[in-house]
Design a protein around this motif. Structure first.
Motif, PDB file in Angstrom:
ATOM      1  N   ALA A   1       0.981  -1.229   0.004  1.00 60.24           N
ATOM      2  CA  ALA A   1      -0.156  -0.010  -0.132  1.00 60.24           C
ATOM      3  C   ALA A   1       0.840   1.206   0.030  1.00 60.24           C
ATOM      4  CB  ALA A   1      -0.842   0.174   1.131  1.00 60.24           C
ATOM      5  N   GLN A   2       2.507   1.079   0.008  1.00 60.33           N
ATOM      6  CA  GLN A   2       3.137   2.360   0.036  1.00 60.33           C
ATOM      7  C   GLN A   2       3.613   2.347  -1.265  1.00 60.33           C
ATOM      8  OE1 GLN A   2       4.077   4.056   2.949  1.00 60.33           O
ATOM      9  NE2 GLN A   2       2.211   2.915   3.880  1.00 60.33           N
ATOM     10  N   PRO A   3       4.194   3.601  -1.571  1.00 63.27           N
ATOM     11  CA  PRO A   3       4.860   4.021  -2.834  1.00 63.27           C
ATOM     12  C   PRO A   3       6.072   3.015  -3.196  1.00 63.27           C
ATOM     13  CG  PRO A   3       4.642   6.011  -1.624  1.00 63.27           C
ATOM     14  CD  PRO A   3       4.326   4.883  -0.575  1.00 63.27           C
ATOM     15  N   PRO A   4       6.447   2.425  -4.222  1.00 64.66           N
ATOM     16  CA  PRO A   4       7.605   1.512  -4.764  1.00 64.66           C
ATOM     17  C   PRO A   4       8.978   1.799  -3.845  1.00 64.66           C
ATOM     18  CG  PRO A   4       6.616   2.281  -6.740  1.00 64.66           C
ATOM     19  CD  PRO A   4       5.817   3.173  -5.466  1.00 64.66           C
ATOM     20  N   GLN A   5       8.927   3.365  -3.798  1.00 65.47           N
ATOM     21  CA  GLN A   5      10.400   3.754  -3.147  1.00 65.47           C
ATOM     22  C   GLN A   5      10.437   2.923  -1.617  1.00 65.47           C
ATOM     23  OE1 GLN A   5      12.944   5.656  -4.476  1.00 65.47           O
ATOM     24  NE2 GLN A   5      14.125   4.953  -2.817  1.00 65.47           N
ATOM     25  N   VAL A   6       9.429   2.937  -1.122  1.00 58.85           N
ATOM     26  CA  VAL A   6       9.328   2.199   0.251  1.00 58.85           C
ATOM     27  C   VAL A   6       9.979   1.013   0.129  1.00 58.85           C
ATOM     28  CG1 VAL A   6       7.839   1.962   2.411  1.00 58.85           C
ATOM     29  CG2 VAL A   6       7.546   3.835   1.172  1.00 58.85           C
ATOM     30  N   ARG A   7       9.391   0.023  -0.590  1.00 63.64           N
ATOM     31  CA  ARG A   7       9.895  -1.078  -0.712  1.00 63.64           C
ATOM     32  C   ARG A   7      11.287  -1.466  -1.311  1.00 63.64           C
ATOM     33  NH1 ARG A   7       4.519  -0.953  -2.648  1.00 63.64           N
ATOM     34  NH2 ARG A   7       5.084  -1.132  -4.682  1.00 63.64           N
ATOM     35  N   SER A   8      11.725  -0.261  -2.039  1.00 63.60           N
ATOM     36  CA  SER A   8      13.134  -0.525  -2.582  1.00 63.60           C
ATOM     37  C   SER A   8      14.204   0.117  -1.485  1.00 63.60           C
ATOM     38  CB  SER A   8      13.224   0.277  -3.658  1.00 63.60           C
ATOM     39  OG  SER A   8      12.837   1.876  -3.792  1.00 63.60           O
ATOM     40  N   ASP A   9      13.584   0.780  -0.636  1.00 62.99           N
ATOM     41  CA  ASP A   9      14.655   1.283   0.712  1.00 62.99           C
ATOM     42  C   ASP A   9      14.446   0.305   1.677  1.00 62.99           C
ATOM     43  OD1 ASP A   9      14.950   4.042  -0.525  1.00 62.99           O
ATOM     44  OD2 ASP A   9      13.598   4.873   0.680  1.00 62.99           O
ATOM     45  N   ALA A  10      13.284  -0.510   1.668  1.00 63.03           N
ATOM     46  CA  ALA A  10      13.365  -1.579   2.817  1.00 63.03           C
ATOM     47  C   ALA A  10      14.385  -2.766   2.225  1.00 63.03           C
ATOM     48  CB  ALA A  10      12.060  -2.182   3.048  1.00 63.03           C
ATOM     49  N   LEU A  11      14.168  -2.966   0.986  1.00 67.40           N
ATOM     50  CA  LEU A  11      15.143  -4.096   0.377  1.00 67.40           C
ATOM     51  C   LEU A  11      16.625  -3.626   0.568  1.00 67.40           C
ATOM     52  CD1 LEU A  11      15.670  -6.827  -1.010  1.00 67.40           C
ATOM     53  CD2 LEU A  11      15.256  -5.557  -3.143  1.00 67.40           C
ATOM     54  N   ALA A  12      16.951  -2.484   0.076  1.00 66.61           N
ATOM     55  CA  ALA A  12      18.341  -1.939   0.547  1.00 66.61           C
ATOM     56  C   ALA A  12      18.995  -2.067   1.885  1.00 66.61           C
ATOM     57  CB  ALA A  12      18.483  -0.764  -0.253  1.00 66.61           C
ATOM     58  N   PHE A  13      17.958  -1.625   2.806  1.00 68.61           N
ATOM     59  CA  PHE A  13      18.316  -1.853   3.981  1.00 68.61           C
ATOM     60  C   PHE A  13      18.563  -3.315   4.665  1.00 68.61           C
ATOM     61  CE2 PHE A  13      16.080  -2.387   8.469  1.00 68.61           C
ATOM     62  CZ  PHE A  13      17.328  -2.076   9.168  1.00 68.61           C
ATOM     63  N   PHE A  14      17.560  -4.158   4.277  1.00 66.87           N
ATOM     64  CA  PHE A  14      18.038  -5.455   4.741  1.00 66.87           C
ATOM     65  C   PHE A  14      19.160  -6.051   4.170  1.00 66.87           C
ATOM     66  CE2 PHE A  14      13.040  -5.471   5.840  1.00 66.87           C
ATOM     67  CZ  PHE A  14      13.339  -5.472   7.514  1.00 66.87           C
ATOM     68  N   ARG A  15      19.319  -5.773   2.932  1.00 64.42           N
ATOM     69  CA  ARG A  15      20.626  -6.323   2.292  1.00 64.42           C
ATOM     70  C   ARG A  15      21.900  -5.738   2.959  1.00 64.42           C
ATOM     71  NH1 ARG A  15      18.661  -6.168  -4.105  1.00 64.42           N
ATOM     72  NH2 ARG A  15      18.275  -8.325  -4.328  1.00 64.42           N
ATOM     73  N   SER A  16      21.790  -4.574   3.524  1.00 65.80           N
ATOM     74  CA  SER A  16      22.860  -3.893   4.102  1.00 65.80           C
ATOM     75  C   SER A  16      23.217  -4.689   5.476  1.00 65.80           C
ATOM     76  CB  SER A  16      22.731  -2.361   4.380  1.00 65.80           C
ATOM     77  OG  SER A  16      21.880  -2.217   5.231  1.00 65.80           O
ATOM     78  N   LEU A  17      22.413  -5.443   6.136  1.00 62.45           N
ATOM     79  CA  LEU A  17      22.711  -6.003   7.366  1.00 62.45           C
ATOM     80  C   LEU A  17      23.557  -7.299   7.217  1.00 62.45           C
ATOM     81  CD1 LEU A  17      19.038  -5.525   8.867  1.00 62.45           C
ATOM     82  CD2 LEU A  17      20.965  -3.807   8.872  1.00 62.45           C
ATOM     83  N   PRO A  18      24.513  -7.320   8.175  1.00 65.33           N
ATOM     84  CA  PRO A  18      25.402  -8.643   8.530  1.00 65.33           C
ATOM     85  C   PRO A  18      24.482  -9.346   9.042  1.00 65.33           C
ATOM     86  CG  PRO A  18      26.101  -6.914   9.826  1.00 65.33           C
ATOM     87  CD  PRO A  18      25.052  -6.271   9.017  1.00 65.33           C
ATOM     88  N   GLY A  19      24.866 -10.858   9.073  1.00 64.78           N
ATOM     89  CA  GLY A  19      24.234 -12.012   9.754  1.00 64.78           C
ATOM     90  C   GLY A  19      24.235 -11.652  11.210  1.00 64.78           C
ATOM     91  N   HIS A  20      25.423 -11.226  11.818  1.00 64.99           N
ATOM     92  CA  HIS A  20      25.471 -10.926  13.160  1.00 64.99           C
ATOM     93  C   HIS A  20      26.615  -9.792  13.511  1.00 64.99           C
ATOM     94  CE1 HIS A  20      29.077 -13.501  12.440  1.00 64.99           C
ATOM     95  NE2 HIS A  20      29.425 -13.137  13.416  1.00 64.99           N
ATOM     96  N   HIS A  21      26.930  -9.617  14.634  1.00 63.03           N
ATOM     97  CA  HIS A  21      27.734  -8.307  15.033  1.00 63.03           C
ATOM     98  C   HIS A  21      28.610  -8.724  16.142  1.00 63.03           C
ATOM     99  CE1 HIS A  21      27.120  -4.929  12.512  1.00 63.03           C
ATOM    100  NE2 HIS A  21      25.665  -4.715  12.685  1.00 63.03           N
ATOM    101  N   VAL A  22      29.869  -8.393  16.045  1.00 65.92           N
ATOM    102  CA  VAL A  22      30.691  -8.646  17.067  1.00 65.92           C
ATOM    103  C   VAL A  22      31.038  -7.047  17.524  1.00 65.92           C
ATOM    104  CG1 VAL A  22      33.050  -9.639  18.016  1.00 65.92           C
ATOM    105  CG2 VAL A  22      31.515 -10.628  16.070  1.00 65.92           C
TER     106      VAL A  22
END
Ligand code: MN
Length: 280
Positions: A135-156
């Motif tokens: 229900a959001q503009p496409p940019q919201v979905r592309s921003d979310a995808l870029a965000f999740f892709r930027s996250l590493p699997g864990h942090h030390v």
């Protein structure tokens, strides 16, 4: 000692200057941290927790701790709760302003895969998250995808003394930054033969963990966050109507806020406490 005391006054990093993927290795940061359990779209409770922890609203980067504390999310930002768009927008903004860290949970990775066009089943709350984002503009979905892709699997963090991963992580994988390790940290053991009421088997690494680092994780709702050696599960089932919990590091105190209501029905009974995991 906070090795990143300039954080609150540092200028925002321009998005185009950010690395494509945030580094697993944050050993140079000693906190203090507020490690936050599974949010699952519970935006109001997340805001209540920030207030409880003394954070102030910051129009630029979401919420800021005047004491320089740094939030670290254990993942599962989305699914089953009422405001997944709001939670992702807030956490994304904070991470992109270097005001928070986040590792992905299995629900986040399923959503990431959906956003990337993979035919993942719309189950376990993902159907609601997808409907909200559609229900959001496409940019919201592309921003979310870029965000999740930027996250590493864990942090030390903290010279290697603190590890944060959604389902926890055995010692020999601390600092390992591969797609396989990211998947294992997010999903844990994925075996239908395992009794989900048995945390020792849902988090099998805990029973044999003898590592020097403290490992903080979520994934399995418990009524009370309790220590098992140097490990602790801080998912206290907010979306199921219980509490949103944070662990303070290095203080090792716990701060929780109650859920406003149950947003989803737990198919399985809550475990009385993660302390029921055998440590022998
Ligand atoms: Mn979860």
């Amino acid at each position: 000692m906070n090795s990143d005391s300039g954080r609150t006054s540092a200028p925002a990093v321009r998005r185009e200057d950010r690395p494509l993927v945030i580094s697993v290795d944050q050993r140079h940061l000693s906190g203090p941290f507020d490690i936050i359990g599974d949010v699952h779209g519970c935006h109001d409770e997340l805001v209540a927790l920030f207030r409880q922890l003394g954070y102030a609203a910051d129009g630029h980067a979401g919420w800021r701790s005047p004491a320089g504390r740094i939030p670290v999310f254990v993942g599962d930002l989305v699914d089953r709760g009422p405001n997944n768009v709001g939670v992702v927008a807030l956490v994304r903004r904070m991470v992109e302003h270097d005001a928070a860290f986040c590792v992905p949970g299995n629900h986040d990775v399923q959503f990431e895969r959906h956003l990337a066009g993979e035919p993942v089943p719309l189950l376990f709350g993902l159907e609601g998250t997808v409907a909200e984002f559609d229900a959001q503009p496409p940019q919201v979905r592309s921003d979310a995808l870029a965000f999740f892709r930027s996250l590493p699997g864990h942090h030390v963090f903290d010279g290697g003394r603190l590890v944060v991963a959604h389902t926890g992580l055995r010692e020999d994988l601390h600092g390992v930054d591969t797609p396989e390790c990211r998947h294992l940290a997010a999903y844990g053991v994925n075996d239908d033969s395992i009794d989900p009421r048995d945390t020792a088997r849902r988090h099998p690494w805990v029973a044999t963990y003898r590592g020097a680092a403290t490992v903080v994780y979520g994934h399995t709702p418990v009524l009370e966050a309790a220590w098992n050696g140097r490990t602790i599960d801080i998912d206290t089932g907010c979306v199921f109507g219980w509490r949103l919990t944070s662990l303070q590091w290095p203080e090792r105190t716990l701060t929780s806020v109650p859920a406003a209501r149950a947003y989803a029905t737990r198919r399985r009974p809550f475990l009385p406490e993660s302390g029921s995991v055998p440590t022998a």
